[in-house]
Design a protein around this motif. Structure first.
Motif, PDB file in Angstrom:
ATOM      1  N   LEU A   1       0.843  -1.200   0.000  1.00  0.00           N
ATOM      2  CA  LEU A   1       0.000   0.000   0.000  1.00  0.00           C
ATOM      3  C   LEU A   1       0.872   1.241   0.000  1.00  0.00           C
ATOM      4  O   LEU A   1       2.035   1.197   0.398  1.00  0.00           O
ATOM      5  N   LEU A   2       0.305   2.354  -0.437  1.00  0.00           N
ATOM      6  CA  LEU A   2       0.998   3.622  -0.300  1.00  0.00           C
ATOM      7  C   LEU A   2       0.994   4.056   1.169  1.00  0.00           C
ATOM      8  O   LEU A   2       0.107   3.692   1.933  1.00  0.00           O
ATOM      9  N   GLU A   3       1.982   4.837   1.533  1.00  0.00           N
ATOM     10  CA  GLU A   3       2.123   5.237   2.929  1.00  0.00           C
ATOM     11  C   GLU A   3       1.019   6.217   3.341  1.00  0.00           C
ATOM     12  O   GLU A   3       0.573   7.040   2.539  1.00  0.00           O
ATOM     13  N   PHE A   4       0.602   6.106   4.579  1.00  0.00           N
ATOM     14  CA  PHE A   4      -0.412   6.998   5.141  1.00  0.00           C
ATOM     15  C   PHE A   4       0.151   8.408   5.305  1.00  0.00           C
ATOM     16  O   PHE A   4       1.369   8.607   5.388  1.00  0.00           O
ATOM     17  N   PRO A   5      -0.707   9.443   5.386  1.00  0.00           N
ATOM     18  CA  PRO A   5      -0.245  10.805   5.630  1.00  0.00           C
ATOM     19  C   PRO A   5       0.421  10.910   7.008  1.00  0.00           C
ATOM     20  O   PRO A   5       0.019  10.227   7.944  1.00  0.00           O
ATOM     21  N   GLN A   6       1.415  11.776   7.103  1.00  0.00           N
ATOM     22  CA  GLN A   6       2.091  11.976   8.379  1.00  0.00           C
ATOM     23  C   GLN A   6       2.172  13.464   8.698  1.00  0.00           C
ATOM     24  O   GLN A   6       2.169  14.313   7.799  1.00  0.00           O
ATOM     25  N   TYR A   7       2.280  13.773   9.998  1.00  0.00           N
ATOM     26  CA  TYR A   7       2.272  15.159  10.467  1.00  0.00           C
ATOM     27  C   TYR A   7       3.278  15.319  11.597  1.00  0.00           C
ATOM     28  O   TYR A   7       3.618  14.352  12.290  1.00  0.00           O
ATOM     29  N   THR A   8       3.738  16.543  11.782  1.00  0.00           N
ATOM     30  CA  THR A   8       4.595  16.860  12.923  1.00  0.00           C
ATOM     31  C   THR A   8       4.134  18.198  13.520  1.00  0.00           C
ATOM     32  O   THR A   8       3.111  18.747  13.111  1.00  0.00           O
ATOM     33  N   ARG A   9       4.836  18.714  14.485  1.00  0.00           N
ATOM     34  CA  ARG A   9       4.449  19.946  15.148  1.00  0.00           C
ATOM     35  C   ARG A   9       4.566  21.151  14.211  1.00  0.00           C
ATOM     36  O   ARG A   9       5.429  21.147  13.335  1.00  0.00           O
ATOM     37  N   PRO A  10       3.715  22.153  14.377  1.00  0.00           N
ATOM     38  CA  PRO A  10       2.665  22.295  15.403  1.00  0.00           C
ATOM     39  C   PRO A  10       1.388  21.568  15.007  1.00  0.00           C
ATOM     40  O   PRO A  10       1.147  21.302  13.822  1.00  0.00           O
ATOM     41  N   ALA A  11       0.580  21.262  16.006  1.00  0.00           N
ATOM     42  CA  ALA A  11      -0.686  20.585  15.736  1.00  0.00           C
ATOM     43  C   ALA A  11      -1.657  21.486  14.973  1.00  0.00           C
ATOM     44  O   ALA A  11      -2.520  21.016  14.240  1.00  0.00           O
ATOM     45  N   ASP A  12      -1.512  22.785  15.163  1.00  0.00           N
ATOM     46  CA  ASP A  12      -2.330  23.760  14.444  1.00  0.00           C
ATOM     47  C   ASP A  12      -1.385  24.680  13.688  1.00  0.00           C
ATOM     48  O   ASP A  12      -0.692  25.507  14.274  1.00  0.00           O
ATOM     49  N   PHE A  13      -1.332  24.538  12.371  1.00  0.00           N
ATOM     50  CA  PHE A  13      -0.490  25.385  11.542  1.00  0.00           C
ATOM     51  C   PHE A  13      -1.379  26.281  10.685  1.00  0.00           C
ATOM     52  O   PHE A  13      -2.003  25.840   9.727  1.00  0.00           O
ATOM     53  N   ARG A  14      -1.501  27.515  11.132  1.00  0.00           N
ATOM     54  CA  ARG A  14      -2.273  28.529  10.418  1.00  0.00           C
ATOM     55  C   ARG A  14      -3.696  28.036  10.100  1.00  0.00           C
ATOM     56  O   ARG A  14      -4.221  28.206   9.009  1.00  0.00           O
ATOM     57  N   GLY A  15      -4.283  27.419  11.106  1.00  0.00           N
ATOM     58  CA  GLY A  15      -5.644  26.932  10.974  1.00  0.00           C
ATOM     59  C   GLY A  15      -5.773  25.549  10.381  1.00  0.00           C
ATOM     60  O   GLY A  15      -6.873  25.000  10.315  1.00  0.00           O
ATOM     61  N   ARG A  16      -4.680  24.976   9.971  1.00  0.00           N
ATOM     62  CA  ARG A  16      -4.690  23.619   9.411  1.00  0.00           C
ATOM     63  C   ARG A  16      -4.377  22.634  10.532  1.00  0.00           C
ATOM     64  O   ARG A  16      -3.253  22.603  11.032  1.00  0.00           O
ATOM     65  N   GLN A  17      -5.365  21.840  10.908  1.00  0.00           N
ATOM     66  CA  GLN A  17      -5.262  20.989  12.089  1.00  0.00           C
ATOM     67  C   GLN A  17      -4.740  19.587  11.739  1.00  0.00           C
ATOM     68  O   GLN A  17      -5.103  19.012  10.704  1.00  0.00           O
ATOM     69  N   VAL A  18      -3.898  19.058  12.600  1.00  0.00           N
ATOM     70  CA  VAL A  18      -3.532  17.651  12.534  1.00  0.00           C
ATOM     71  C   VAL A  18      -4.755  16.828  12.919  1.00  0.00           C
ATOM     72  O   VAL A  18      -5.494  17.210  13.850  1.00  0.00           O
TER      73      VAL A  18
END
Length: 246
Positions: A173-190
């Motif tokens: 399968l293709l890899e899942f999306p990943q995130y790092t800090r900050p949890a809230d980047f300019r209104g874009r939430q993890v």
């Protein structure tokens, strides 16, 4: 692992001594060598190519310099290794082939140029590999891609041994999306599930998003995959969600 490359342009491989592969070389986990087979010509002009018998466009690499360069590799290493010819007619390279090649202690790549090879060079070869259905100006770039993808499977190459386990294609399968800090980047939430500490929910979310990304971008990967009951249920949910959003 020892890797040898036969090439007319050894300077092209300078990037291979950077980043993760460079660290592996520094740690002596990888022995990387490039041989300029022009150094082994037996003619006064150091020619490595000539016109094809029977006519035709372009020039062909002559067998003599490559045969003698290979003999030099064998003398230095004790064996020729698993010899790979970069060729459009070879089997197509993918994740599974990289894993297969990582099992060898010694790989030797022949990176050609010009119109092609004198076919007698294939007598030296154990494997023929192509990156895909297109033609590059030479085999150097193809060799670098294969080497980079292969050595990642060697012990101690990656900083985190589990990194390769999560890569795209590792489980089909293709890899899942990943995130790092900050949890809230300019209104874009993890996604909240990734921040709540529930590892079972996180694992389920990652599997679902891997399936979603594969379904949307590479559905061909799912055609021959034996889905588990959980994967079938998640995929049904994804199809419903995508239809609703569409």
């Amino acid at each position: 692992m020892r890797i040898d490359v036969l090439s007319l342009f050894p300077d092209m491989f300078a990037p291979m001594r950077q980043s993760i592969i460079g660290k592996a070389i520094d740690k002596q986990a990888l022995d990387f060598n490039v041989t300029d087979f022009r150094d082994f010509t037996d003619n006064k002009h150091n020619n490595v190519d000539d016109y094809p018998f029977g006519g035709g466009a372009g020039m062909l690499l002559m067998p003599q310099p490559i045969f003698d360069a290979m003999a030099d590799v064998e003398k230095k290493a004790g064996d020729e290794g698993h010899v790979i010819l970069l060729d459009p007619a070879g089997r197509q390279f993918n994740h599974s082939v990289a894993q297969e090649l990582a099992q060898y202690d010694h790989l030797t790549f022949i990176a050609g140029h010009y119109e092609g090879y004198d076919d007698r060079i294939r007598e030296l070869v154990d494997d023929e590999i192509s990156l895909g259905d297109y033609v590059l100006t030479g085999g150097e770039l193809g060799a670098m891609v294969i080497i980079d993808a292969t050595v990642r499977f060697l012990p101690e190459i990656l900083g985190n041994a589990s990194s390769a386990d999560d890569d795209s294609f590792q489980n089909g399968l293709l890899e899942f999306p990943q995130y790092t800090r900050p949890a809230d980047f300019r209104g874009r939430q993890v996604p909240e599930v990734l921040t709540n500490g529930n590892h079972a929910k996180i694992a389920e979310w990652r599997l679902k998003e891997s399936l979603r990304r594969t379904y949307l971008r590479r559905p061909d990967l799912l055609e021959n995959r034996q889905l588990t009951a959980q994967e079938r249920d998640l995929l049904d949910d994804i199809k419903t969600e995508e239809m609703t959003e569409g």
